[in-house]
Design an enzyme around this catalytic site. Sequence first.
Site, short mmCIF file in Angstrom:
data_model
loop_
_atom_site.label_atom_id
_atom_site.label_comp_id
_atom_site.label_asym_id
_atom_site.label_seq_id
_atom_site.Cartn_x
_atom_site.Cartn_y
_atom_site.Cartn_z
N THR A 62 0.82 -1.21 0.00
CA THR A 62 0.00 0.00 0.00
C THR A 62 0.85 1.25 0.00
OG1 THR A 62 -1.57 -1.25 1.35
CG2 THR A 62 -1.95 1.11 1.16
N TYR A 121 -13.70 -3.68 1.40
CA TYR A 121 -14.94 -3.08 0.90
C TYR A 121 -16.12 -4.04 0.91
CZ TYR A 121 -18.16 -0.21 -1.82
OH TYR A 121 -19.25 0.51 -2.22
N TYR A 142 -2.14 -10.44 4.97
CA TYR A 142 -2.00 -9.06 5.44
C TYR A 142 -3.34 -8.62 6.04
CZ TYR A 142 -1.07 -3.96 5.22
OH TYR A 142 -0.90 -2.63 5.51
N ARG A 195 -7.91 -0.31 7.03
CA ARG A 195 -8.07 -0.03 5.60
C ARG A 195 -9.14 -0.91 4.96
NH1 ARG A 195 -4.37 3.07 2.96
NH2 ARG A 195 -2.49 3.68 4.10
N LYS A 254 1.24 -10.53 8.10
CA LYS A 254 1.55 -9.16 8.50
C LYS A 254 0.34 -8.67 9.28
CE LYS A 254 2.33 -4.47 6.73
NZ LYS A 254 2.36 -3.60 5.54
N ILE A 257 7.06 -5.42 8.83
CA ILE A 257 7.04 -4.82 7.50
C ILE A 257 6.67 -3.36 7.72
CG2 ILE A 257 5.91 -4.75 5.25
CD1 ILE A 257 5.64 -7.79 5.40
#
Length: 295
Positions: free
Chosen positions: A47, A110, A136, A141, A164, A206
Site C-alpha cells: 500500500t 470493501y 495481510y 483499511r 503481517k 514490514i
Amino acid sequence: MSDQLKGTGVALVTPMTSDKKVDFEGLGKLLKYTHKRGVDYWVVMGTTGETATLNSDEKASVLSFVKENNPDNVPIVYGIGGNNTSDVIQEIRDTDLNGVDAILSVSPYYNKPSQEGIFRHYSAIADESPVPVILYNVPGRTSSNLTSDTTLRLADHDNIIGVKEASGDLFQCMRIAKHKPADFLLISGDDGLTLPIYSIGGVGVISVLANAYPGVFKRMKEAYWNCNFEAAQNEAYKLTEVSPLMYVEGNPVGVKQALKILGVCDNYVRLPLVECSESLAENIEQAMKDAGLLE
C-alpha cells in the site's frame, strides 16, 4: 525461505517526479539507502508503494527495476491483493514472479466477506501462487478483521508462511503467537508495535518508517535478539513522536516528506493524495531533530 523474511522488511514507497511519473533514479537511491542501513528484505507494491494509483505496466516496471538493482540478492516480497479472488489469481498468473520470494496479499476490502469467505479467498490464492503467501490483516483499511482463528486455520496451508498483522490488537497477536505452527511468521504491520510484537514471539516488521529510518529498526532488532532490552527500547522510543505524523495526511505522504528531508527522494504523490502541507513538514522535521533522526 521463512528465515530470510525475519527482521525488517521495508514497504518501499514509489518515488515520483514533479510530473507524477515514477522516479526510477529516486527508487535506485532508496534501494541503496535502505540496504546499506540494514533492512533484511524489500516489499514492493505494498500500500505504501501507492499501488492504488499505479497501472499494471508501471507496477511491472517497478518490480523489474528492483530485481535488476539487487546485486546482493536482498529477498523481495511483492504485493498482490484485492477483493475479487479471481482477479487476484489472474494477476498472480500475469506477473513475472521469478526472483520474488513471496507475495503479500491484503485481506479483501470493501465487500466485507465472512471469515469463511476470507478463508476460501486465501486458500484459492495460496493454491495458485507459485511462491509462498503472506497474509495481510489491516482492518483500518479493509473494514474487515482477519481473526486469529482464521489466521491459524490458514497457517496450516503449506503455501501460507506468515501474516503481517496490522490490527493493532496485541491480544489477537498473542493468540496467533501462542497457537501458530513453529515456522509460521508473525510480522508486525504497525511500526509502533514492532518491539512488543518481538516480545511475544514475532519475527519482525514490514515497516513504513524503515524507508527513512532503517538503521533504527536494525539496531532495535539486534538489541532485542541480543537480549539488550533497554537498548531496544531506546531505539523504539526514537520513533514515538515521529510515527503518528506519518499518517496525518495519508500514507505515504509523511514518510515521503521524511525522505525529502533526508535527501533520498522527493515527496511527490499522485491524486487523490497531495504533497505534505507546510505545517506538517515543519512538525516532521522538528520531531526528527528532537529524536536525533537527522543524518
